[in-house]
Design an enzyme around this catalytic site. Structure first.
Site, PDB file in Angstrom:
ATOM      1  N   LYS A  78      -2.179   3.079  -1.876  1.00 10.51           N
ATOM      2  CA  LYS A  78      -3.035   3.210  -0.680  1.00 10.51           C
ATOM      3  C   LYS A  78      -2.772   4.531   0.047  1.00 10.51           C
ATOM      4  CE  LYS A  78      -4.251  -1.425  -0.195  1.00 10.51           C
ATOM      5  NZ  LYS A  78      -5.621  -1.908  -0.223  1.00 10.51           N
ATOM      6  N   SER A  79      -1.787   5.290  -0.406  1.00 11.86           N
ATOM      7  CA  SER A  79      -1.422   6.511   0.326  1.00 11.86           C
ATOM      8  C   SER A  79      -2.577   7.508   0.442  1.00 11.86           C
ATOM      9  CB  SER A  79      -0.207   7.176  -0.329  1.00 11.86           C
ATOM     10  OG  SER A  79       0.925   6.352  -0.166  1.00 11.86           O
ATOM     11  N   THR A  88       6.616   6.813  -5.735  1.00 10.05           N
ATOM     12  CA  THR A  88       6.697   5.359  -5.833  1.00 10.05           C
ATOM     13  C   THR A  88       7.287   4.980  -7.189  1.00 10.05           C
ATOM     14  OG1 THR A  88       5.495   3.304  -5.481  1.00 10.05           O
ATOM     15  CG2 THR A  88       4.269   5.084  -6.552  1.00 10.05           C
ATOM     16  N   LYS A 147      11.957   6.524  -7.673  1.00 14.36           N
ATOM     17  CA  LYS A 147      12.597   6.693  -6.357  1.00 14.36           C
ATOM     18  C   LYS A 147      14.073   7.071  -6.441  1.00 14.36           C
ATOM     19  CE  LYS A 147       9.569   3.855  -3.474  1.00 14.36           C
ATOM     20  NZ  LYS A 147       9.495   2.792  -2.470  1.00 14.36           N
ATOM     21  N   ASN A 184      11.411   8.352  -1.210  1.00 13.24           N
ATOM     22  CA  ASN A 184       9.977   8.092  -1.417  1.00 13.24           C
ATOM     23  C   ASN A 184       9.148   9.267  -0.930  1.00 13.24           C
ATOM     24  OD1 ASN A 184      10.198   7.828   1.352  1.00 13.24           O
ATOM     25  ND2 ASN A 184       8.615   6.254   1.465  1.00 13.24           N
TER      26      ASN A 184
HETATM   27  P1  NAP Z   1      12.295  -3.559  -6.142  1.00  8.21           P
HETATM   28  O1  NAP Z   1      13.227  -2.406  -5.933  1.00  8.21           O
HETATM   29  O2  NAP Z   1      11.755  -3.840  -7.498  1.00  8.21           O
HETATM   30  O3  NAP Z   1      13.078  -4.871  -5.598  1.00  8.21           O
HETATM   31  C1  NAP Z   1      12.447  -6.129  -5.568  1.00  8.21           C
HETATM   32  C2  NAP Z   1      13.465  -7.193  -5.145  1.00  8.21           C
HETATM   33  O4  NAP Z   1      12.770  -8.436  -5.129  1.00  8.21           O
HETATM   34  C3  NAP Z   1      14.628  -7.336  -6.105  1.00  8.21           C
HETATM   35  O5  NAP Z   1      15.775  -7.782  -5.407  1.00  8.21           O
HETATM   36  C4  NAP Z   1      14.122  -8.436  -7.052  1.00  8.21           C
HETATM   37  O6  NAP Z   1      15.153  -9.173  -7.666  1.00  8.21           O
HETATM   38  C5  NAP Z   1      13.378  -9.320  -6.080  1.00  8.21           C
HETATM   39  N1  NAP Z   1      12.367 -10.101  -6.787  1.00  8.21           N
HETATM   40  C6  NAP Z   1      11.379  -9.639  -7.579  1.00  8.21           C
HETATM   41  N2  NAP Z   1      10.656 -10.668  -8.062  1.00  8.21           N
HETATM   42  C7  NAP Z   1      11.239 -11.804  -7.601  1.00  8.21           C
HETATM   43  C8  NAP Z   1      10.980 -13.172  -7.762  1.00  8.21           C
HETATM   44  N3  NAP Z   1       9.959 -13.612  -8.512  1.00  8.21           N
HETATM   45  N4  NAP Z   1      11.772 -14.064  -7.134  1.00  8.21           N
HETATM   46  C9  NAP Z   1      12.808 -13.644  -6.375  1.00  8.21           C
HETATM   47  N5  NAP Z   1      13.111 -12.352  -6.177  1.00  8.21           N
HETATM   48  C10 NAP Z   1      12.329 -11.430  -6.787  1.00  8.21           C
HETATM   49  O7  NAP Z   1      11.028  -3.425  -5.216  1.00  8.21           O
HETATM   50  P2  NAP Z   1      11.000  -2.821  -3.732  1.00  8.21           P
HETATM   51  O8  NAP Z   1      10.636  -1.384  -3.786  1.00  8.21           O
HETATM   52  O9  NAP Z   1      12.253  -3.225  -3.053  1.00  8.21           O
HETATM   53  O10 NAP Z   1       9.749  -3.584  -3.127  1.00  8.21           O
HETATM   54  C11 NAP Z   1       9.808  -4.984  -2.838  1.00  8.21           C
HETATM   55  C12 NAP Z   1       8.509  -5.413  -2.173  1.00  8.21           C
HETATM   56  O11 NAP Z   1       8.471  -4.825  -0.879  1.00  8.21           O
HETATM   57  C13 NAP Z   1       7.256  -4.913  -2.896  1.00  8.21           C
HETATM   58  O12 NAP Z   1       6.761  -5.858  -3.768  1.00  8.21           O
HETATM   59  C14 NAP Z   1       6.284  -4.645  -1.771  1.00  8.21           C
HETATM   60  O13 NAP Z   1       5.499  -5.799  -1.575  1.00  8.21           O
HETATM   61  C15 NAP Z   1       7.156  -4.473  -0.565  1.00  8.21           C
HETATM   62  N6  NAP Z   1       7.147  -3.108  -0.031  1.00  8.21           N
HETATM   63  C16 NAP Z   1       6.309  -2.871   0.996  1.00  8.21           C
HETATM   64  C17 NAP Z   1       6.307  -1.633   1.581  1.00  8.21           C
HETATM   65  C18 NAP Z   1       5.389  -1.394   2.760  1.00  8.21           C
HETATM   66  O14 NAP Z   1       5.213  -0.226   3.148  1.00  8.21           O
HETATM   67  N7  NAP Z   1       4.841  -2.429   3.342  1.00  8.21           N
HETATM   68  C19 NAP Z   1       7.143  -0.611   1.127  1.00  8.21           C
HETATM   69  C20 NAP Z   1       8.001  -0.881   0.049  1.00  8.21           C
HETATM   70  C21 NAP Z   1       7.977  -2.142  -0.517  1.00  8.21           C
HETATM   71  P3  NAP Z   1      15.866  -8.654  -8.991  1.00  8.21           P
HETATM   72  O15 NAP Z   1      16.752  -7.514  -8.552  1.00  8.21           O
HETATM   73  O16 NAP Z   1      16.614  -9.845  -9.458  1.00  8.21           O
HETATM   74  O17 NAP Z   1      14.780  -8.206  -9.925  1.00  8.21           O
END
Ligand code: NAP
Length: 275
Positions: free
Chosen positions: A19-20, A66, A70, A91
């Site tokens: 969406k950026s 992204t 990262k 990021n």
């Molecule tokens: P990430 O680095 O891949 O980390 C995701 C985390 O969620 C990990 O701890 C993962 O566990 C856990 N997870 C994934 N699937 C799961 C499941 N089915 N059940 C339980 N835990 C699960 O991703 P991220 O960059 O941190 O992003 C996480 C979420 O934050 C994204 O999906 C997005 O919706 C949101 N986000 C939003 C913004 C915003 O601006 N609003 C910005 C960044 C991120 P494992 O380590 O065990 O795989």
């Protein structure tokens, strides 16, 4: 890609969902700035060449980064801003002269969503977004920070070296993890369209949080997640994922284009993002 005008872009693999471009394009138009914001598909094996090429492009101001670059990009820049070094991920890269400086504007994005002082919080998830929340919580006075994840050992191995004194809970122990906390942050994809739902055990455990707690869900598709819906029904303060998305973009926009984005148009922008 070269451009006749100053430009920034977002890179990743995949990248079509980002969406950026919508956000930055909206602000550029509102401000009448001569600039562009692109999206660019960069695969992991292409990252080093991409950055080497852009470094000498006089029109390129920098890029948002992204998944999955990262962490890898940290080793390909000249300097790290504190926001990137304390999170261990970037990021946003800004170019000054021919030097590349890495930031983590997700930290500013979380700050836009969570601003009140509090002593205890629980983060669901232990990935990059959870890391971006941790400096904010520490700055707001939280000393009791709990990580609720599907693999607490993996979460501890990933986070303990960067942030001391965290406690780790499995999803089965959601009641304990949320017991008495003043803030709850979902930093996992749970509840996002196409991803598993937030477990009922977590929704039920909201009742164990402190009265007046806040609930912030980083997921923005859907905008009202089941977690936020339940939290609102229970009278908690809530923040949604668009608040963070716009907050992290605002800091990046300043870094790329040297101007504050016109935040008086946030309602219009939110409508566009939610459409
Ligand atoms: P990430 O680095 O891949 O980390 C995701 C985390 O969620 C990990 O701890 C993962 O566990 C856990 N997870 C994934 N699937 C799961 C499941 N089915 N059940 C339980 N835990 C699960 O991703 P991220 O960059 O941190 O992003 C996480 C979420 O934050 C994204 O999906 C997005 O919706 C949101 N986000 C939003 C913004 C915003 O601006 N609003 C910005 C960044 C991120 P494992 O380590 O065990 O795989």
């Amino acid at each position: 890609m070269t451009s006749a005008v100053p430009y920034a872009e977002v890179i990743g693999d995949p990248i079509s969902h980002s969406k950026s471009p919508l956000i930055h394009g909206f602000w550029l138009r509102k401000l009448g700035i001569r600039g562009e914001y692109h999206r660019c598909h960069v695969r992991p094996a292409e990252l080093a060449d991409y950055l080497a090429g852009r470094r000498t492009d006089p029109d390129w101001q920098g890029c948002n980064i992204t998944i999955p670059h990262k962490v890898a990009a940290l080793d390909m820049v000249d300097d790290l801003d504190r926001s990137a070094s304390e999170v261990g991920a970037t990021n946003c890269i800004r170019k000054r002269g021919n030097r590349l400086l890495a930031f983590n504007t997700d930290v500013a994005g979380v700050a836009a969503a969570v601003s009140r002082d509090h002593k205890s919080a629980c983060i669901i998830g232990a990935g990059g977004a959870a890391r971006a929340a941790l400096p904010n919580l520490a700055d707001l006075g939280a000393r009791d920070i709990r990580i609720l994840s599907r693999d607490p050992d993996k979460a501890a191995a990933s986070l303990n070296g960067i942030f001391p004194d965290l406690s780790f809970f499995s999803l089965e122990n959601a009641g304990k993890a949320l017991g008495g906390v003043e803030g709850i942050i979902n930093a996992s994809p749970l509840g996002m369209i196409g991803q598993p739902a937030v477990p009922v055990a977590i929704l039920d455990a909201l009742s164990a949080a402190a009265a007046g707690a806040y609930v912030f869900d980083m997921v923005y598709a859907p905008l009202e997640t089941p977690l936020l819906k339940r939290a609102r029904e229970m009278g908690f303060t809530t923040s949604d994922g668009l608040t963070m998305l716009i907050g992290q973009a605002a800091r990046a926009f300043e870094l790329f284009f040297g101007a504050a984005p016109p935040r008086q148009h946030d309602s219009e922008l939110r409508r566009l993002l939610a459409a």
